[in-house]
Structure formats: structure tokens, C-alpha cells
Write a protein that holds these residues in place. Structure first.
Motif, PDB file in Angstrom:
ATOM      1  N   PRO A  75     104.671  40.345 -11.750  1.00  0.00           N
ATOM      2  CA  PRO A  75     105.855  39.534 -12.058  1.00  0.00           C
ATOM      3  C   PRO A  75     105.893  38.947 -13.469  1.00  0.00           C
ATOM      4  O   PRO A  75     106.968  38.516 -13.916  1.00  0.00           O
ATOM      5  CB  PRO A  75     105.788  38.407 -11.019  1.00  0.00           C
ATOM      6  N   THR A  76     104.760  38.903 -14.198  1.00  0.00           N
ATOM      7  CA  THR A  76     104.780  38.244 -15.509  1.00  0.00           C
ATOM      8  C   THR A  76     104.373  39.160 -16.660  1.00  0.00           C
ATOM      9  O   THR A  76     104.282  38.695 -17.797  1.00  0.00           O
ATOM     10  CB  THR A  76     103.848  37.010 -15.512  1.00  0.00           C
ATOM     11  N   TRP A  77     104.154  40.457 -16.388  1.00  0.00           N
ATOM     12  CA  TRP A  77     103.761  41.384 -17.454  1.00  0.00           C
ATOM     13  C   TRP A  77     104.940  41.564 -18.401  1.00  0.00           C
ATOM     14  O   TRP A  77     106.002  42.029 -18.013  1.00  0.00           O
ATOM     15  CB  TRP A  77     103.332  42.713 -16.856  1.00  0.00           C
ATOM     16  N   ALA A  78     104.719  41.232 -19.691  1.00  0.00           N
ATOM     17  CA  ALA A  78     105.838  41.135 -20.622  1.00  0.00           C
ATOM     18  C   ALA A  78     105.886  42.259 -21.649  1.00  0.00           C
ATOM     19  O   ALA A  78     106.710  42.216 -22.560  1.00  0.00           O
ATOM     20  CB  ALA A  78     105.770  39.791 -21.350  1.00  0.00           C
ATOM     21  N   CYS A  79     105.048  43.279 -21.530  1.00  0.00           N
ATOM     22  CA  CYS A  79     105.016  44.377 -22.496  1.00  0.00           C
ATOM     23  C   CYS A  79     106.404  45.007 -22.630  1.00  0.00           C
ATOM     24  O   CYS A  79     107.095  45.238 -21.638  1.00  0.00           O
ATOM     25  CB  CYS A  79     104.001  45.421 -22.051  1.00  0.00           C
ATOM     26  N   TYR A  80     106.804  45.285 -23.871  1.00  0.00           N
ATOM     27  CA  TYR A  80     108.104  45.908 -24.115  1.00  0.00           C
ATOM     28  C   TYR A  80     108.161  47.363 -23.635  1.00  0.00           C
ATOM     29  O   TYR A  80     109.240  47.889 -23.381  1.00  0.00           O
ATOM     30  CB  TYR A  80     108.423  45.888 -25.611  1.00  0.00           C
ATOM     31  N   HIS A  81     107.014  48.027 -23.539  1.00  0.00           N
ATOM     32  CA  HIS A  81     107.000  49.482 -23.390  1.00  0.00           C
ATOM     33  C   HIS A  81     106.541  49.983 -22.025  1.00  0.00           C
ATOM     34  O   HIS A  81     106.703  51.175 -21.736  1.00  0.00           O
ATOM     35  CB  HIS A  81     106.081  50.101 -24.454  1.00  0.00           C
ATOM     36  N   THR A  82     105.951  49.128 -21.218  1.00  0.00           N
ATOM     37  CA  THR A  82     105.323  49.605 -19.984  1.00  0.00           C
ATOM     38  C   THR A  82     105.633  48.677 -18.813  1.00  0.00           C
ATOM     39  O   THR A  82     106.053  47.529 -19.000  1.00  0.00           O
ATOM     40  CB  THR A  82     103.794  49.683 -20.138  1.00  0.00           C
ATOM     41  N   ALA A  83     105.366  49.196 -17.609  1.00  0.00           N
ATOM     42  CA  ALA A  83     105.406  48.399 -16.388  1.00  0.00           C
ATOM     43  C   ALA A  83     103.991  48.347 -15.819  1.00  0.00           C
ATOM     44  O   ALA A  83     103.276  49.352 -15.817  1.00  0.00           O
ATOM     45  CB  ALA A  83     106.357  49.023 -15.373  1.00  0.00           C
ATOM     46  N   LEU A  84     103.592  47.176 -15.362  1.00  0.00           N
ATOM     47  CA  LEU A  84     102.278  47.003 -14.754  1.00  0.00           C
ATOM     48  C   LEU A  84     102.438  46.875 -13.248  1.00  0.00           C
ATOM     49  O   LEU A  84     103.142  45.994 -12.763  1.00  0.00           O
ATOM     50  CB  LEU A  84     101.595  45.754 -15.321  1.00  0.00           C
ATOM     51  N   GLU A  85     101.805  47.797 -12.531  1.00  0.00           N
ATOM     52  CA  GLU A  85     101.778  47.730 -11.078  1.00  0.00           C
ATOM     53  C   GLU A  85     100.419  47.173 -10.645  1.00  0.00           C
ATOM     54  O   GLU A  85      99.406  47.365 -11.330  1.00  0.00           O
ATOM     55  CB  GLU A  85     101.971  49.116 -10.469  1.00  0.00           C
ATOM     56  N   THR A  86     100.394  46.491  -9.515  1.00  0.00           N
ATOM     57  CA  THR A  86      99.131  46.040  -8.949  1.00  0.00           C
ATOM     58  C   THR A  86      98.936  46.681  -7.586  1.00  0.00           C
ATOM     59  O   THR A  86      99.898  47.011  -6.886  1.00  0.00           O
ATOM     60  CB  THR A  86      99.073  44.510  -8.812  1.00  0.00           C
ATOM     61  N   ILE A  92      89.765  44.580  -3.804  1.00  0.00           N
ATOM     62  CA  ILE A  92      89.889  44.006  -5.145  1.00  0.00           C
ATOM     63  C   ILE A  92      91.269  44.346  -5.690  1.00  0.00           C
ATOM     64  O   ILE A  92      91.675  45.508  -5.676  1.00  0.00           O
ATOM     65  CB  ILE A  92      88.802  44.555  -6.086  1.00  0.00           C
ATOM     66  N   GLU A  93      91.972  43.337  -6.181  1.00  0.00           N
ATOM     67  CA  GLU A  93      93.269  43.598  -6.807  1.00  0.00           C
ATOM     68  C   GLU A  93      93.060  44.192  -8.193  1.00  0.00           C
ATOM     69  O   GLU A  93      92.283  43.670  -9.002  1.00  0.00           O
ATOM     70  CB  GLU A  93      94.088  42.318  -6.927  1.00  0.00           C
ATOM     71  N   CYS A  94      93.759  45.272  -8.462  1.00  0.00           N
ATOM     72  CA  CYS A  94      93.681  45.951  -9.756  1.00  0.00           C
ATOM     73  C   CYS A  94      95.081  46.103 -10.328  1.00  0.00           C
ATOM     74  O   CYS A  94      96.065  46.158  -9.593  1.00  0.00           O
ATOM     75  CB  CYS A  94      93.056  47.340  -9.610  1.00  0.00           C
ATOM     76  N   GLY A  95      95.156  46.192 -11.634  1.00  0.00           N
ATOM     77  CA  GLY A  95      96.405  46.531 -12.290  1.00  0.00           C
ATOM     78  C   GLY A  95      96.347  47.969 -12.774  1.00  0.00           C
ATOM     79  O   GLY A  95      95.269  48.493 -13.051  1.00  0.00           O
ATOM     80  N   ILE A  96      97.491  48.620 -12.879  1.00  0.00           N
ATOM     81  CA  ILE A  96      97.526  50.007 -13.358  1.00  0.00           C
ATOM     82  C   ILE A  96      98.809  50.246 -14.149  1.00  0.00           C
ATOM     83  O   ILE A  96      99.889  49.772 -13.771  1.00  0.00           O
ATOM     84  CB  ILE A  96      97.386  51.005 -12.193  1.00  0.00           C
ATOM     85  N   ILE A  97      98.670  50.973 -15.253  1.00  0.00           N
ATOM     86  CA  ILE A  97      99.804  51.337 -16.089  1.00  0.00           C
ATOM     87  C   ILE A  97      99.766  52.841 -16.312  1.00  0.00           C
ATOM     88  O   ILE A  97      98.742  53.394 -16.727  1.00  0.00           O
ATOM     89  CB  ILE A  97      99.771  50.611 -17.446  1.00  0.00           C
ATOM     90  N   GLY A  98     100.863  53.505 -16.044  1.00  0.00           N
ATOM     91  CA  GLY A  98     100.936  54.953 -16.169  1.00  0.00           C
ATOM     92  C   GLY A  98     101.519  55.409 -17.489  1.00  0.00           C
ATOM     93  O   GLY A  98     102.218  54.669 -18.183  1.00  0.00           O
ATOM     94  N   ARG A  99     101.199  56.652 -17.827  1.00  0.00           N
ATOM     95  CA  ARG A  99     101.769  57.375 -18.976  1.00  0.00           C
ATOM     96  C   ARG A  99     101.495  56.690 -20.319  1.00  0.00           C
ATOM     97  O   ARG A  99     102.330  56.707 -21.217  1.00  0.00           O
ATOM     98  CB  ARG A  99     103.257  57.620 -18.757  1.00  0.00           C
TER      99      ARG A  99
END
Length: 264
Positions: A75-86, A92-99
Motif C-alpha cells: 500500500p505505500t510503495w511509491a516507486c514511479y516505475h514498478t509495483a511491489l507485491e507481497t 515470512i512476508e516477502c516483497g517481489i517486483i517483476g520485470r
């Protein structure tokens, strides 16, 4: 035009390198400031990403987790270029960003992740086979990466390789479950120009003992060394650079059944 001729046994390239000592100078443009302005423009609150995050350059693992209903948009990932999924793996909670493909992009996103609370970043990238270790697909822990790209030279002085932290190398090697996923350890070649992997260059890399070719590890390891980030890069060797029919097969669920155990 000032420049430094950086000559190594493996790389000959003309770089505009800062004078010695400038590698320690702080940047005026920081990921913290970029994310601050992105949050302002997007109306997002401050927040922290999971302590463990994953870069998935091909995007197959992200798609696999989304299809299985295992992801949630951060909900707070602010990157202009990507989406962060958890998602949750082994409780264990992990984050992941594709491509996140290529050295500059991967390093930009890595800097933003560490500025947002990431403590360990794992990159699992598809790679081409240089020295055969078996029939693809298989996994290599990249312990050093040949710096045939540009980003790493903004973090570290010229040298042939950037390297995995020896403590992380020992931790992964000592605790790896080879019964789950066999693991090889060795060097990769990081290039910005995958369609310029010529026969002569491949032969030279093979003679140097390099196992695989990919596009991110050298820059990520340089940032890791310069910034004291915890970054581990794996090469999922999936292809022989299209030299045979039926190449680029990643295994079950487009390689996701391998990537998840690698994370574990």
C-alpha cells in the motif's frame, strides 16, 4: 573531455571515471528524496517494505503468485516505475517486483527498496549458459560478476569483477538443501548488450571460467559493496542463447517451482 582508460584482462572499455576518492562522495539525488516526492504526488503515506524482497526480471514468479491468489499490492510503495507485491513464503512476508531487467533499472529499484526498509534483496534472473554445468535449467549462486556494463563503475573503482559478500556466500553454501534444488557456485558475465554476445566473446568468457551470462548481477553487487547492502544474486540458467530449438524452457510453472525453493 576527461576520461580514464580502464584496462583489465577481461574488459577493455573507455569510461568517464570520476577522480579517485569521488566514489565516497554522497549523491545529491537520493532514493529517499525521490520516494518522498513520489509519495507526495501520489498521496501515499510513509511505510516500510518487507525485510526480504525479490527481484524477478522475467516476471514469471510474480505472475505465478498472482494466479495462485497469493499476492497483495503493497500500500505505500511509491516507486514511479514498478509495483511491489507481497506474499508469504515459509511463514515470512516477502516483497517481489517483476520485470526489473538490466543493470541500471535493477540498481535503481534496489536503492529504493533499501531506502524503504528492505534488509535482504534476492535477485533470481534467467541466464544463458556459458560453461555447461548440466542440461538447462539449473541454478547458479553468482559469487562474482564480470563488469561488462556501466552502472557498477559509478559505485566502485574499475576492476574486473564485483563480488558477493563472502559471509553471504558461506551462509548460502552451508545451508543449501541440494536435495531440493541442486546448486552450482561460480562467476557470471553481466552485459548491457545481450544481442552482442558474439562467438569470440563467448569463447573468451568460457576460457575465463565464467558459467553464465545475465544482465544485473555486476551492478547489484557493486551497489552492495559500496552501500553495505545485503544482496544475493542467483542465475537460473534456462537457455543456450537460442542456439537450439526448444530453448528458453524454465521448468515447472515457468520456473516458479524452482524459484520458490531457491528463496527458501
Amino acid at each position: 573531455m576527461a576520461g580514464t582508460l580502464c584496462i583489465t584482462s577481461t574488459v577493455l572499455t573507455w569510461r568517464r571515471c570520476s577522480r579517485e576518492g569521488d566514489y565516497e562522495a554522497p549523491s545529491l539525488f537520493t532514493p529517499q528524496n525521490l520516494l518522498r516526492e513520489a509519495r507526495r504526488q501520489k498521496g501515499l503515506p510513509e511505510g516500510r517494505v518487507p525485510a526480504i524482497c525479490v527481484l524477478d526480471p522475467d516476471g514469471d514468479l510474480v505472475e505465478f503468485l498472482q494466479a495462485a491468489g497469493r499476492t497483495r499490492r503493497h500500500p505505500t510503495w511509491a516507486c514511479y516505475h514498478t509495483a511491489l507485491e507481497t506474499f508469504v513464503q515459509d511463514e515470512i512476508e516477502c516483497g517481489i517486483i517483476g520485470r526489473v531487467v538490466g543493470a541500471p533499472f535493477a540498481t535503481l529499484v534496489a536503492e529504493e527498496l533499501f531506502a524503504s526498509g528492505c534488509q535482504l534483496l534476492i535477485s533470481i534472473t534467467s541466464a544463458g549458459q556459458i560453461l555447461p554445468m548440466g542440461q538447462p535449467p539449473y541454478v547458479i549462486l553468482i559469487d562474482k560478476a564480470l563488469r561488462d556494463e556501466g552502472t557498477s563503475y559509478h559505485y566502485l573503482p574499475p576492476a574486473p569483477y564485483s563480488c558477493l559478500d563472502p559471509a553471504l556466500r558461506e551462509m548460502v553454501s552451508a545451508r543449501w538443501d541440494h536435495g531440493l534444488v541442486p546448486l552450482y557456485v561460480g562467476a557470471s558475465w553481466t552485459t548491457d548488450a545481450p544481442f552482442r554476445e558474439t562467438e569470440a566473446l563467448i569463447a573468451q568468457r568460457r576460457a575465463e571460467g565464467i558459467l553464465a551470462v545475465e544482465m544485473e548481477a555486476a551492478a547489484l553487487y557493486a551497489a552492495s559493496q559500496a552501500r553495505q547492502y545485503q544482496i544475493i544474486c542467483f542465475a537460473h540458467v534456462t537457455n543456450q542463447m537460442g542456439q537450439t530449438e526448444g530453448d528458453f524452457e524454465k521448468g515447472e510453472a515457468s520456473g516458479s517451482e524452482t524459484s520458490l525453493p531457491v528463496m527458501s
